[in-house]
Design an enzyme around this catalytic site. Structure first.
Site, PDB file in Angstrom:
ATOM      1  N   ARG A 218       0.827  -1.214   0.000  1.00  0.00           N
ATOM      2  CA  ARG A 218       0.000   0.000   0.000  1.00  0.00           C
ATOM      3  C   ARG A 218       0.852   1.252   0.000  1.00  0.00           C
ATOM      4  NH1 ARG A 218      -3.359  -0.789   5.155  1.00  0.00           N
ATOM      5  NH2 ARG A 218      -1.386  -1.728   5.710  1.00  0.00           N
TER       6      ARG A 218
ATOM      7  N   ASN B 137      -6.281  -2.924   2.258  1.00  0.00           N
ATOM      8  CA  ASN B 137      -6.223  -4.375   2.384  1.00  0.00           C
ATOM      9  C   ASN B 137      -7.636  -4.918   2.539  1.00  0.00           C
ATOM     10  OD1 ASN B 137      -3.437  -4.487   2.313  1.00  0.00           O
ATOM     11  ND2 ASN B 137      -3.197  -4.631   4.519  1.00  0.00           N
TER      12      ASN B 137
END
Length: 91
Positions: free
Chosen positions: A20, A38
């Site tokens: 990320r 996520n």
């Protein structure tokens, strides 16, 4: 070439490897807005908005990381978000 937005789902070794945060860095570098998070099933989903070549550059950059292993990418066009600024991690 205009602005487009995609809903993207990444499958593989994409959680617990800085995925990320690398995406945030790449998105900001290429002028892409949107978000990433996520998912409970081990995938990572994102919405990326920008020029098509910029979206492609973000995804190519993710494929060049030694810790990340993307096995499958699903990319679907969605409606753009007017006046969106920045790229963030959602929790």
């Amino acid at each position: 070439m205009g602005i487009k937005r995609e809903h993207v789902v990444f499958t593989g070794r994409v959680q617990g490897v800085g995925f990320r945060y690398k995406t945030v860095r790449l998105a900001r570098h290429y002028g892409v807005s949107g978000w990433i998070r996520n998912c409970s099933d081990g995938t990572v989903e994102a919405q990326l908005q920008g020029r098509e070549e910029s979206l492609d550059m973000v995804i190519q950059g993710l494929n060049q990381d030694s810790y990340i292993r993307i096995e499958w990418i699903t990319r679907n066009p969605i409606e753009t978000v007017m006046d969106e600024r920045g790229f963030s991690v959602r929790y």
